[in-house]
Design an enzyme around this catalytic site. Structure first.
Site, short mmCIF file in Angstrom:
data_model
loop_
_atom_site.label_atom_id
_atom_site.label_comp_id
_atom_site.label_asym_id
_atom_site.label_seq_id
_atom_site.Cartn_x
_atom_site.Cartn_y
_atom_site.Cartn_z
N ASP A 148 0.82 -1.23 0.00
CA ASP A 148 0.00 0.00 0.00
C ASP A 148 0.85 1.27 0.00
OD1 ASP A 148 -2.26 -1.54 -0.06
OD2 ASP A 148 -3.12 -0.78 1.81
N CYS B 40 -4.12 -6.28 -3.34
CA CYS B 40 -3.07 -7.05 -2.65
C CYS B 40 -2.87 -8.47 -3.14
CB CYS B 40 -3.38 -7.10 -1.16
SG CYS B 40 -3.50 -5.49 -0.34
N HIS C 230 -0.78 -14.03 1.99
CA HIS C 230 -2.04 -13.66 1.34
C HIS C 230 -2.36 -14.52 0.12
CE1 HIS C 230 -4.90 -9.94 0.86
NE2 HIS C 230 -5.47 -10.98 1.47
#
Length: 429
Positions: A16, A55, A114
């Site tokens: 980010d 993401c 993730h």
């Protein structure tokens, strides 16, 4: 290439973080001396992209060298406790860590995964010899047990307590891994979760920015400083062990900054994280390898994070097999000046109803509305002047190219809050 000649490979990944907050991209509010030093020692990309403005899909593309929409990985899963049963990087896909292990590398990962929660999707089952970090999309920097559905792991064992600030711990673990493996080729992947929310930082970093009156921006500055200092720790560890000239180091981020959430800045680009504007998909990217990559060079042809896998495999002395079906290319001949031309004729994106294609200086895109907008990015990087009406032939040819690419994509295998599981091809836009 003999084993002793194989370079080490270090991949540093921010979260980010838009380009405008880094000194080497014009930022002047928050010092980032270590990332800036990489740009001076190597190369800075200006037109560098990730394959999604979000993401998890970006990470799926990064790890495989393939457009993640080719295998149905289009969206984040939502919070860990709500992730759908079929979420994760499919076992049919092979990660860059697995490719490098096959070439004799020791592999370590420290930070945010993730890409799946199930045991068979764990980093240690996807090519990493060592793992310290978390499996979800966000995590507290201070409390290892803040989310019971998404703990921090050391290997496959949940950690009861963080011995310090998470960004520092990830940097320290990466440095320790380098020390342990300094006499053999290694691949270190450090996907820091900085500067992703939650906005948390210890006083030792935050107190440096007392002149910043916005408390959220002050916290962001502290988090970015921690990120930069741990990049510096890793670079110093390489230098201390006389490994700098033997190591390819890359720093980039997963998408543009979500300014409303963490104050990260993308200007002069338009838009933010989760948007198909340049501010969502164009990211900072610097890389160094003394003696192999020119010093202090700026490279302005479009590149994408999918290029890292074939670049790393080539650097390691391997060859990308056609059966891998990678979409990236080896960048080393281009950044070194040995190859003429450009790495890619076109780059493509799909994220739900949003889509885009870049061809040379031109970008055709849609934010999900009917029709499409056309921009000349060399003349208008802020995407303010839509040239679609003036260039109908170009719009038609670029849309046809995107349609042909999209025909190879699959439906999203899951959507946050949805049922997922669709596998047939689906054309969008």
């Amino acid at each position: 290439m003999g084993a002793t000649a194989k370079p080490n490979i270090v991949l540093l990944f921010g979260d980010d973080l838009g380009p405008a907050d880094l000194g080497c991209y014009g930022g002047n509010e928050i010092p980032t001396p270590n990332i800036d030093a990489m740009a001076r020692s190597g190369i800075r990309m200006t037109d560098s992209y990730v394959s999604c403005p979000y993401c998890a899909p970006t990470r799926a593309g990064l790890m495989t060298g393939r457009y993640q929409t080719h295998f149905g990985f289009e969206f984040n899963p939502g919070p860990a406790a709500q992730a759908q049963e079929n979420f994760g990087l499919p076992l049919t896909e092979t990660t860059v860590a697995q490719r490098l292990k096959d070439l004799g590398y020791r592999t370590g990962m420290f930070g945010k995964w993730h890409l799946g929660y199930k045991p068979e999707l764990h980093p240690t089952k996807r090519g990493f010899d060592e793992f310290f970090g978390f499996l979800g999309g966000a995590h507290s920097y201070l409390d290892a047990q803040a989310d019971s559905a998404n703990p921090i792991y050391d290997g496959t064992t949940p950690v009861e307590k963080l011995e310090g600030y998470a960004t520092d711990v990830y940097g320290q673990r990466a440095a320790q891994f380098i020390e342990k493996n300094k006499d053999r080729p290694f691949f270190v992947y450090v996907p820091f979760n900085a500067v992703h929310a939650p906005m948390e930082a210890p006083a030792k970093y935050e107190e440096r920015f007392s002149k910043i009156t916005d408390p959220r921006r002050r916290k962001f500055a502290a988090m970015l400083t921690a990120l930069d200092e741990n990049v510096g720790l890793i670079l110093r560890t390489l230098e201390k062990n006389k490994l700098t000239e033997k190591t390819l180091v890359v720093f980039l981020t997963d998408n543009g900054g979500p300014t409303a959430v963490n104050t990260s800045r993308n200007e002069p680009l338009r838009g933010f994280k989760a948007q198909m504007w340049e501010g969502g998909i164009r990211i900072p990217w610097v890389m160094q390898w003394p003696g192999q990559i020119p010093k202090g060079k700026v490279y302005s042809n479009p590149v994408i994070a999918l290029d890292l896998l074939p670049t790393f495999v080539a650097a390691a002395g391997g060859k990308v097999d056609a059966s891998w079906k990678v979409d990236g290319v080896d960048l080393l001949p281009y950044v070194s000046g040995k190859a003429k031309g450009v790495p890619h004729e076109r780059l493509y994106w799909r994220f739900g109803r949003q889509w885009a294609v870049r061809e040379g200086d031109w970008k055709l895109m849609s934010m999900g509305d009917p029709g499409a907008s056309l921009f000349n990015l060399r003349q208008d990087v802020g995407e303010q002047k839509d040239l679609a009406a003036a260039e109908p032939a170009r719009v038609a040819s670029m849309k046809a190219a995107w349609d042909a690419w999209n025909a190879k994509n699959l439906d999203a295998r899951w959507t946050p809050g949805g049922s997922g599981g669709q596998k047939k091809k689906k054309k969008r836009a």
